[in-house]
Motif scaffolding. Structure first.
Motif, short mmCIF file in Angstrom:
data_model
loop_
_atom_site.label_atom_id
_atom_site.label_comp_id
_atom_site.label_asym_id
_atom_site.label_seq_id
_atom_site.Cartn_x
_atom_site.Cartn_y
_atom_site.Cartn_z
N ALA A 103 3.33 -59.14 -24.23
CA ALA A 103 2.91 -57.96 -23.93
C ALA A 103 3.33 -57.57 -22.50
CB ALA A 103 1.50 -57.68 -24.17
N SER A 104 3.16 -58.62 -21.64
CA SER A 104 3.44 -58.09 -20.20
C SER A 104 5.06 -57.88 -20.12
CB SER A 104 2.90 -59.43 -19.37
OG SER A 104 3.28 -59.20 -17.93
N THR A 105 5.67 -58.91 -20.93
CA THR A 105 7.27 -58.67 -20.53
C THR A 105 7.71 -57.47 -21.33
OG1 THR A 105 7.51 -61.31 -20.92
CG2 THR A 105 9.46 -59.77 -21.41
N ALA A 106 7.00 -56.98 -22.59
CA ALA A 106 7.23 -55.86 -22.95
C ALA A 106 6.94 -54.67 -22.10
CB ALA A 106 6.54 -55.36 -24.41
N LYS A 107 6.07 -54.73 -21.41
CA LYS A 107 5.70 -53.39 -20.38
C LYS A 107 6.80 -53.54 -19.63
CE LYS A 107 0.68 -53.78 -21.27
NZ LYS A 107 -0.74 -53.91 -20.69
N ARG A 108 7.12 -54.57 -18.76
CA ARG A 108 8.16 -54.38 -17.78
C ARG A 108 9.51 -53.93 -18.27
NH1 ARG A 108 6.38 -59.81 -16.58
NH2 ARG A 108 7.99 -60.85 -17.64
N ASP A 109 9.84 -54.34 -19.65
CA ASP A 109 10.89 -53.64 -20.48
C ASP A 109 10.82 -51.97 -20.49
OD1 ASP A 109 11.55 -56.28 -22.65
OD2 ASP A 109 11.87 -56.21 -20.38
N PHE A 110 9.66 -51.79 -20.85
CA PHE A 110 9.34 -50.20 -20.89
C PHE A 110 9.53 -49.36 -19.58
CE2 PHE A 110 8.27 -51.69 -24.81
CZ PHE A 110 6.80 -51.59 -25.22
N GLU A 111 9.01 -50.28 -18.31
CA GLU A 111 9.13 -49.65 -17.16
C GLU A 111 10.78 -49.51 -16.77
OE1 GLU A 111 5.16 -51.36 -14.98
OE2 GLU A 111 7.09 -51.94 -14.46
N GLN A 112 11.52 -50.40 -17.12
CA GLN A 112 13.04 -50.36 -16.92
C GLN A 112 13.61 -49.45 -17.61
OE1 GLN A 112 14.40 -54.31 -17.39
NE2 GLN A 112 13.36 -55.23 -15.83
N LYS A 113 12.94 -49.12 -18.88
CA LYS A 113 13.82 -48.22 -19.59
C LYS A 113 13.41 -46.85 -19.13
CE LYS A 113 14.38 -47.15 -24.60
NZ LYS A 113 14.05 -47.27 -25.85
N ALA A 124 6.66 -33.90 -13.36
CA ALA A 124 7.24 -33.37 -14.46
C ALA A 124 8.29 -34.30 -14.87
CB ALA A 124 7.48 -31.88 -14.18
N SER A 125 9.02 -34.67 -13.85
CA SER A 125 10.19 -35.61 -14.13
C SER A 125 9.76 -36.99 -14.57
CB SER A 125 11.11 -35.82 -12.94
OG SER A 125 10.31 -36.24 -11.87
N VAL A 126 8.73 -37.43 -14.28
CA VAL A 126 8.16 -38.92 -14.70
C VAL A 126 7.69 -38.64 -16.00
CG1 VAL A 126 6.28 -40.70 -14.59
CG2 VAL A 126 7.63 -40.00 -12.41
N GLU A 127 7.04 -37.65 -16.43
CA GLU A 127 6.58 -37.51 -17.49
C GLU A 127 7.79 -37.20 -18.71
OE1 GLU A 127 3.66 -34.17 -18.00
OE2 GLU A 127 3.57 -34.43 -20.22
N ALA A 128 8.69 -36.50 -18.29
CA ALA A 128 9.82 -36.25 -19.15
C ALA A 128 10.53 -37.31 -19.38
CB ALA A 128 10.75 -35.24 -18.52
N ALA A 129 10.58 -38.43 -18.35
CA ALA A 129 11.24 -39.68 -18.71
C ALA A 129 10.62 -40.43 -19.51
CB ALA A 129 11.58 -40.53 -17.22
N VAL A 130 9.10 -40.57 -19.51
CA VAL A 130 8.55 -41.64 -20.40
C VAL A 130 8.81 -41.07 -21.68
CG1 VAL A 130 5.82 -41.87 -21.25
CG2 VAL A 130 6.65 -42.02 -18.61
N ARG A 131 8.99 -39.71 -22.15
CA ARG A 131 9.04 -39.12 -23.31
C ARG A 131 10.56 -39.22 -23.79
NH1 ARG A 131 4.51 -36.92 -25.32
NH2 ARG A 131 3.13 -36.16 -23.76
N ALA A 132 11.50 -39.46 -22.88
CA ALA A 132 12.87 -39.55 -23.19
C ALA A 132 13.13 -41.00 -23.47
CB ALA A 132 13.74 -39.01 -21.83
N ALA A 133 12.60 -41.76 -22.85
CA ALA A 133 12.66 -43.37 -23.13
C ALA A 133 12.21 -43.59 -24.60
CB ALA A 133 12.06 -43.95 -22.05
N ALA A 134 11.36 -42.99 -25.25
CA ALA A 134 10.60 -43.30 -26.44
C ALA A 134 11.79 -43.38 -27.42
CB ALA A 134 9.54 -42.27 -26.89
N PRO A 135 11.77 -43.96 -28.73
CA PRO A 135 10.81 -45.09 -28.91
C PRO A 135 10.80 -46.20 -28.27
CG PRO A 135 12.17 -45.02 -30.81
CD PRO A 135 12.60 -44.02 -29.85
#
Length: 463
Positions: A377-387, A429-440
């Motif tokens: 899970a920790s590795t996956a979270k780091r991958d999420f941050e990079q994305k 606003a830009s961070v929130e947009a980046a979180v949603r844009a990187a999904a799924p």
């Protein structure tokens, strides 16, 4: 003592008869009140005043006549002296319609009060009769129960006395007939008693060891369950907070509903598992209690038999040769039994040690599995941050600005909620947009790791 009780159909018959009696009393009281004569209404009186000169000559005394439904009695007026000034008596004015109505209403109220008093007396009589009937019925039932109990007790005493006398006579006959033939059987009985005592001690030691192992296992399971419950509570609170924050987001309402359904299903499964564990624990306790009862019963029977054997032993001590042979045979069998018991004990201890080692290994494997899930899970979270960093379109002039984002994902990696904290609204606003844009986001295959990776908090710094 067995409790005797009337059959249901007899109880129903008594209750029905009592109810019919009460209703009959009430009907008789109502008929009495309905057939009683109502009070008569007050009669109207009319007073007519006449002068003496208007009377006929034949009448010597003036009269005052009252006309009503019945003729009023005559009233003799005093002699009138012509020389005196004539004084005409003034009669009271006739009652008005209002007065007559008041009198009628007063009479009706008196009649109603009388009827109410009669009804109250009838009700009190019915209640008193009902209480008396209930008292008599309860007294009769109590007497019947006492008589039945006394008869049963006397029958039981009589049967017990007869059985004791019969058993005593039979025991005396058998003892006289089998006294010489039981020497060898008595020796075997003593040997068996000693073997049973030794076996009982061994079983007690094994049971104590097994109980200690079970207690240690139970404590370990309880501690693991407590930690799991605490972790589940923490996750439930985090999910609840995420759900509350997601309510403000129109786009995430459908996903939040799916999450609530999944949480309800998980909770139902946890409740079912807890119930199953409780049932298993209750069954184990019942089995242990039954085993203890059986052991106590066996001990009592062994004690009784040992006492009887001791009585026979005192009578058979004269046969020394049989005793010596039995003692030699017992010793040989005891040695063989001791050897077998030692082997059985060794096998039991080996099995217990193997079970304990297996339990410890299972615990270690579970802990290792949990640690592996956290690491994945920790590795996956780091991958999420990079994305997210790759999808972040940093605003111009925002270098050095910092932002913190708390993100909740679904099992498929979709964004359920995102809460960004930043001093600069453009960066937020830009961070929130980046979180949603990187999904799924790519979720781990392991269910435990996937649950761990569904919620994470990351900090971002604009460069």
């Amino acid at each position: 003592m067995k409790k005797f009780q009337e059959p249901p159909f007899k109880q129903n018959a008594i209750a029905l008869g009592f109810t019919l009696g009460v209703h009959a009393i009430a009907i008789v009281g109502l008929l009495f009140l309905g057939l009683s004569k109502p009070p008569e209404e007050p009669k109207k009186l009319t007073t007519i005043l006449v002068k003496p000169e208007d009377l006929p000559p034949s009448l010597q005394h003036p009269e005052q006549q009252v006309t009503a439904d019945k003729q009023a009695p005559e009233v003799v007026s005093p002699n009138v002296d012509p020389t005196l000034t004539e004084t005409i008596p003034v009669a009271p004015p006739p009652p008005t319609a209002q007065q007559l109505a008041a009198q009628k209403q007063k009479a009706e109220q008196a009649q109603q009060a009388k009827l109410a008093e009669q009804k109250r007396q009838a009700d009190e009589a019915a209640r008193a009769k009902q209480v008396e009937q209930q008292r008599k019925l309860a007294e009769a039932q109590a007497q019947k129960q006492r008589a039945d109990a006394e008869a049963k007790r006397q029958a039981e005493v009589k049967a017990k006395n007869e059985a004791d006398a019969k058993a005593k006579s039979e025991a005396d006959a058998r003892r006289r007939a089998e006294q010489n033939a039981k020497a060898e059987a008595d020796a075997k009985a003593r040997q068996k008693a000693e073997q049973d005592a030794k076996l009982k001690q061994q079983k007690a030691a094994e049971n104590a060891k097994l109980q200690a192992q079970q207690e240690a296992k139970r404590k370990a399971e309880a501690e693991a369950k407590r930690k799991a419950d605490a972790e589940a509570k923490r996750r439930a609170e985090a999910d609840a907070r995420a759900k509350a924050e997601a309510e403000a987001k129109r786009k995430a309402e459908a996903d939040a509903k799916a999450k609530a359904n999944a949480e309800a299903k998980r909770k139902a499964e946890a409740d079912a598992k807890a119930k199953a564990d409780a049932d298993a624990k209750r069954k184990a306790e019942a089995d242990a209690k039954a085993k203890a009862n059986a052991e106590a019963k066996r001990k009592a029977e062994a004690d009784a038999k040992a006492k009887a054997d001791a009585d026979v032993k005192r009578k058979a001590e004269a046969d020394a040769k049989a005793k010596a042979n039995a003692e030699a045979k017992r010793k040989a069998e005891a040695d063989a039994k001791a050897k077998a018991d030692a082997e059985a004990k060794r096998k039991a201890e080996a099995e217990a040690d193997a079970k304990a080692a297996a339990a410890k290994k299972a615990e270690q494997e579970a802990a290792q599995k949990k640690a592996d899930a956290k690491r994945v899970a920790s590795t996956a979270k780091r991958d999420f941050e990079q994305k997210i960093y790759r999808a972040w379109n940093m605003p111009a002039g925002s270098s050095g600005q910092r932002a913190s984002a708390r993100v909740t994902l679904s099992d498929s990696g979709a964004v359920l909620s995102v809460v960004v904290s930043a001093s600069d609204p453009d960066v937020k606003a830009s961070v929130e947009a980046a979180v949603r844009a990187a999904a799924p986001y790519p979720m781990p295959d392991d269910p435990v790791a996937r649950r761990e990776a569904r919620s994470f908090t990351s900090s971002f710094t604009a460069k």
